[in-house]
Motif scaffolding. Structure first.
Motif, mmCIF file in Angstrom:
data_model
loop_
_atom_site.group_PDB
_atom_site.id
_atom_site.type_symbol
_atom_site.label_atom_id
_atom_site.label_comp_id
_atom_site.label_asym_id
_atom_site.label_seq_id
_atom_site.Cartn_x
_atom_site.Cartn_y
_atom_site.Cartn_z
ATOM 1 N N ASP A 172 0.819 -1.212 0.000
ATOM 2 C CA ASP A 172 0.000 0.000 0.000
ATOM 3 C C ASP A 172 0.850 1.258 0.000
ATOM 4 O OD1 ASP A 172 -2.178 -1.641 0.036
ATOM 5 O OD2 ASP A 172 -2.542 -1.467 2.195
ATOM 6 N N VAL A 173 1.932 1.264 0.778
ATOM 7 C CA VAL A 173 2.798 2.445 0.815
ATOM 8 C C VAL A 173 3.442 2.673 -0.554
ATOM 9 C CG1 VAL A 173 4.882 3.442 1.832
ATOM 10 C CG2 VAL A 173 3.223 2.278 3.288
ATOM 11 N N VAL A 174 3.976 1.620 -1.159
ATOM 12 C CA VAL A 174 4.646 1.755 -2.456
ATOM 13 C C VAL A 174 3.661 2.183 -3.538
ATOM 14 C CG1 VAL A 174 5.845 0.475 -4.270
ATOM 15 C CG2 VAL A 174 6.500 0.155 -1.882
ATOM 16 N N GLN A 175 2.489 1.561 -3.589
ATOM 17 C CA GLN A 175 1.508 1.925 -4.610
ATOM 18 C C GLN A 175 0.984 3.339 -4.412
ATOM 19 O OE1 GLN A 175 -1.502 -1.121 -4.587
ATOM 20 N NE2 GLN A 175 -0.198 -2.618 -5.634
ATOM 21 N N GLY A 176 0.855 3.776 -3.168
ATOM 22 C CA GLY A 176 0.420 5.145 -2.919
ATOM 23 C C GLY A 176 1.413 6.175 -3.425
ATOM 24 N N ILE A 177 2.703 5.894 -3.272
ATOM 25 C CA ILE A 177 3.726 6.817 -3.767
ATOM 26 C C ILE A 177 3.788 6.786 -5.289
ATOM 27 C CG2 ILE A 177 6.190 7.372 -3.712
ATOM 28 C CD1 ILE A 177 6.302 6.127 -0.935
ATOM 29 N N GLN A 178 3.616 5.606 -5.877
ATOM 30 C CA GLN A 178 3.694 5.481 -7.333
ATOM 31 C C GLN A 178 2.575 6.237 -8.040
ATOM 32 O OE1 GLN A 178 5.823 1.058 -7.595
ATOM 33 N NE2 GLN A 178 3.651 1.268 -7.911
ATOM 34 N N LYS A 179 1.478 6.511 -7.366
ATOM 35 C CA LYS A 179 0.383 7.260 -7.968
ATOM 36 C C LYS A 179 0.642 8.764 -7.962
ATOM 37 C CE LYS A 179 -3.114 3.848 -6.676
ATOM 38 N NZ LYS A 179 -4.328 3.590 -5.849
ATOM 39 N N GLN A 180 1.673 9.222 -7.252
ATOM 40 C CA GLN A 180 1.959 10.648 -7.200
ATOM 41 C C GLN A 180 2.553 11.125 -8.520
ATOM 42 O OE1 GLN A 180 4.415 11.462 -3.797
ATOM 43 N NE2 GLN A 180 3.030 10.440 -2.348
ATOM 44 N N ALA A 219 5.077 13.025 -8.991
ATOM 45 C CA ALA A 219 6.544 13.024 -9.009
ATOM 46 C C ALA A 219 7.106 11.715 -9.534
ATOM 47 C CB ALA A 219 7.085 13.294 -7.608
ATOM 48 N N CYS A 220 6.354 10.624 -9.441
ATOM 49 C CA CYS A 220 6.834 9.327 -9.914
ATOM 50 C C CYS A 220 6.752 9.196 -11.425
ATOM 51 C CB CYS A 220 6.043 8.201 -9.256
ATOM 52 S SG CYS A 220 6.708 7.693 -7.671
ATOM 53 N N GLY A 221 5.957 10.017 -12.079
ATOM 54 C CA GLY A 221 5.850 9.927 -13.527
ATOM 55 C C GLY A 221 5.270 8.621 -14.018
ATOM 56 N N SER A 222 4.350 8.027 -13.264
ATOM 57 C CA SER A 222 3.696 6.766 -13.638
ATOM 58 C C SER A 222 4.682 5.618 -13.767
ATOM 59 C CB SER A 222 2.909 6.925 -14.954
ATOM 60 O OG SER A 222 1.938 7.945 -14.832
ATOM 61 N N LEU A 223 5.783 5.661 -13.018
ATOM 62 C CA LEU A 223 6.783 4.605 -13.032
ATOM 63 C C LEU A 223 6.780 3.881 -11.692
ATOM 64 C CD1 LEU A 223 9.766 6.439 -14.789
ATOM 65 C CD2 LEU A 223 8.109 4.875 -15.814
ATOM 66 N N THR A 224 7.204 2.619 -11.715
ATOM 67 C CA THR A 224 7.223 1.809 -10.508
ATOM 68 C C THR A 224 8.496 2.063 -9.708
ATOM 69 O OG1 THR A 224 8.286 -0.024 -11.671
ATOM 70 C CG2 THR A 224 5.875 0.028 -11.655
ATOM 71 N N LEU A 225 8.502 1.534 -8.487
ATOM 72 C CA LEU A 225 9.693 1.653 -7.639
ATOM 73 C C LEU A 225 10.896 0.992 -8.300
ATOM 74 C CD1 LEU A 225 11.236 2.177 -5.009
ATOM 75 C CD2 LEU A 225 10.149 0.135 -4.051
ATOM 76 N N GLN A 226 10.685 -0.151 -8.958
ATOM 77 C CA GLN A 226 11.808 -0.840 -9.600
ATOM 78 C C GLN A 226 12.419 0.007 -10.707
ATOM 79 O OE1 GLN A 226 8.857 -2.144 -8.835
ATOM 80 N NE2 GLN A 226 8.934 -4.349 -8.456
ATOM 81 N N HIS A 227 11.602 0.782 -11.434
ATOM 82 C CA HIS A 227 12.142 1.653 -12.479
ATOM 83 C C HIS A 227 13.067 2.699 -11.870
ATOM 84 C CE1 HIS A 227 9.115 0.247 -15.485
ATOM 85 N NE2 HIS A 227 10.077 0.564 -16.304
ATOM 86 N N HIS A 228 12.661 3.305 -10.783
ATOM 87 C CA HIS A 228 13.505 4.325 -10.156
ATOM 88 C C HIS A 228 14.761 3.712 -9.550
ATOM 89 C CE1 HIS A 228 10.512 7.407 -10.798
ATOM 90 N NE2 HIS A 228 9.590 6.696 -10.186
#
Length: 564
Positions: free
Chosen positions: A207-215, A217-226
């Protein structure tokens, strides 16, 4: 008036009347092919201007002999040198600005990893060993770039470039600190595995990771992409420096520092070359993972995407063609159905087929439709390609993948069998001694392997042999199945042990059951070769005290055997 270098400036030409043809029309007409109106040949040429330098008027044209086109005009040597120098200076400035722009973008990515993802996961209560395993030393990397490298580049390129057009000295001074990337690159595979495992196991983490990925600033990219950004950054410096040195004059003051910087950065980038090749494959897996909406955990360092593409499935009842999509990996095939959505996942997994059980066969005869069958353990699919060439390509790639997987499995089995004699010898623990002077009596065992005459459960555990326990302890470190050779992971390929020999096997290779008071997993070899009989003790561990007491009869009335 004279130009720099003492070259006299040519006088400006006056526009005379445009020459006319015998019919009275102007000789030069608009260029209708290009759509641009060309000026007449007698019009004055525009002077060449360079930012930061004087305007260079065009030289007068020379008269050409009758019947010949005029020769292309060339300026004086001094003007050509000024133009080349101006062009080179602009190219060097462009490279410097690209370096600054990419550095600013990169620091924002580091801020997102360290101050957003890592900080919020820590605040949410995720264990510190998990956040450290995922983000490694990203905090040190972020502080180095945000507090040292980026401010130095910004000051030099935006404020001091006119008087000091160079940046090689900055990189030469700070390049040794790039060695800290070695720790991050070595930990990258484990970090990706942790993200996948915790996203599946922990709703809080997900939930924490998906909540940040929707922001935004993430540019519609996943944590693994960053997480891939730091792995690719050092090779980016290397490419920019090579481009910079290619355009830098040999006598430029910045050349020695730039060459030394390239040497240091190339050394640091050599530690990332192997990871770069993995990241390219990881990018493909991440794209597939997003297309499937996280339905299958395909992001794994041991997984490789071999081929993907649209295919048609022929209905077994009606023969109608249905649009489908195939993903061929080195260990499995995903048979998917397209989703009619503009946003979100593109495919839904209909069937997952293990590559070790897969068979492919060409079923078409020209000029019939290019069809072939794909047969797995539980299902057979009749598929049709768009062309005959595409069908042949699918069959060749699938057969090559199956063959490579079988070779890897055979190699692993041969390697494991070389060490199996030592690993299969059970080591019986020595019985405890009471004193150095007393003689140890012989210990009688009952029919179930327990120590007869020992009433204390703890003493019985010390006397009972643990079948296969030494091998089990050593096999905890093994990362591949002994049966099929596939690599374990915490999601789709979990580790099990044979309850008879203690071998480390996967769920597919431990489908056989032995009846020992309860259903126990055993490998295929033990299921076929060893007799299955009820046993009282668990392989790899001590026996149950209550069960052993019943087998050995009532407890003796005298003192324990070990105390006699």
């Amino acid at each position: 008036m004279e130009l720099a270098g003492g070259v006299p400036a040519a006088p400006a030409l006056r526009a005379g009347p445009a020459p006319r043809s015998p019919s009275g029309e102007p000789a030069a007409k608009p260029d209708r092919d290009s759509g641009i109106d060309s000026p007449p040949r007698g019009a004055p040429a525009r002077p060449f201007s360079c930012p930061g330098g004087p305007a260079l008027p065009a030289p007068p044209p020379e008269a050409a002999p009758a019947g010949q086109e005029p020769a292309p005009q060339r300026g004086p040597p001094g003007a050509r040198a000024d133009r080349a120098e101006c062009s080179r200076a602009q190219e060097l400035l462009h490279i410097a600005q690209e370096l600054l722009h990419t550095e600013e973008t990169y620091v924002r990515r580091l801020h997102l990893l360290d101050q957003v993802f890592c900080a919020q996961l820590t605040a949410a209560g995720v264990p510190p060993e998990v956040t450290t395993g995922v983000f490694s030393n990203i905090s040190s990397i972020y502080r180095f770039h945000g507090q040292f490298l980026l401010p130095a580049l910004r000051t030099r390129i935006t404020e001091e470039w006119d008087g000091n057009p160079r940046f090689g000295d900055i990189l030469q001074k700070l390049a040794p600190f790039l060695k800290m990337y070695g720790e991050y690159v070595k930990n990258f595979d484990r970090a990706v595995e942790l993200v996948s495992a915790w996203s599946q196991r922990s709703p809080l983490f997900r939930d924490v990771v998906q909540g940040i990925q929707k922001q935004e600033a993430c540019g519609s990219l996943t944590l693994q992409h960053h997480m891939l950004e730091p792995v690719q950054r050092v090779p980016r410096y290397e490419l920019l420096l090579k481009d910079y040195l290619k355009r830098l004059p040999a006598d430029a003051p910045d050349r020695p520092d730039a060459e030394k910087s390239l040497e240091l950065i190339s050394t640091a980038a050599s530690h990332s070359n192997a990871a770069i090749r993995k990241t390219e494959k990881m990018h493909q897996l991440l794209e597939v993972y997003e297309q499937l909406g996280g339905e299958e955990a395909v992001v794994n360092p041991a997984t490789e995407l071999v081929k993907e593409g649209p295919i048609q499935k022929l209905s077994a009842k009606t023969g109608a063609a249905q649009d489908r999509h195939l993903f061929l990996f080195n260990s499995s095939v995903l048979y998917c159905v397209p989703r009619p959505r503009l946003l979100g996942p593109k495919f839904s997994v209909r069937e997952k087929m293990d590559i070790s059980d897969l068979q492919v066969q060409d079923t078409s005869q020209p000029p019939a439709a290019p069809t072939f069958t794909l047969t797995g353990r539980s299902r057979a699919l009749e598929l049709r390609a768009r062309t005959e060439e595409e069908k042949k390509e699918w069959i060749q790639v699938i057969e090559a993948t199956i063959s490579k997987h079988r070779q890897n499995s055979q190699t692993f089995r041969a390697f494991s069998s070389a060490f199996s004699p030592d690993g299969d010898r059970p080591r019986t623990p020595e019985p405890p001694t009471t004193s150095a002077s007393s003689q140890e009596p012989a210990v009688a065992t009952d029919g179930t392997g327990g120590a007869a005459g020992v009433s204390d459960p703890q003493q019985r555990q010390e006397f009972e042999p643990r079948r296969g326990s030494s091998k089990t302890r050593r096999d905890k470190e093994k990362q591949s199945c002994r049966g099929c050779g596939e690599t374990f992971n915490s999601i789709t390929k979990r580790r099990h042990h044979c309850k008879l020999c203690g071998a480390v096997i996967c769920g597919k290779c431990s489908e056989f059951k032995a009846e020992s008071g309860r259903q126990s997993r055993v490998c295929g070899e033990c299921f076929l070769t060893q007799p299955v009989a009820p046993v009282s003790s668990r392989p790899g561990g001590p026996a149950e005290p209550q069960e052993s007491m019943e087998d050995s009869g009532p407890p003796p009335t005298g003192p324990p055997l070990a105390a006699q």
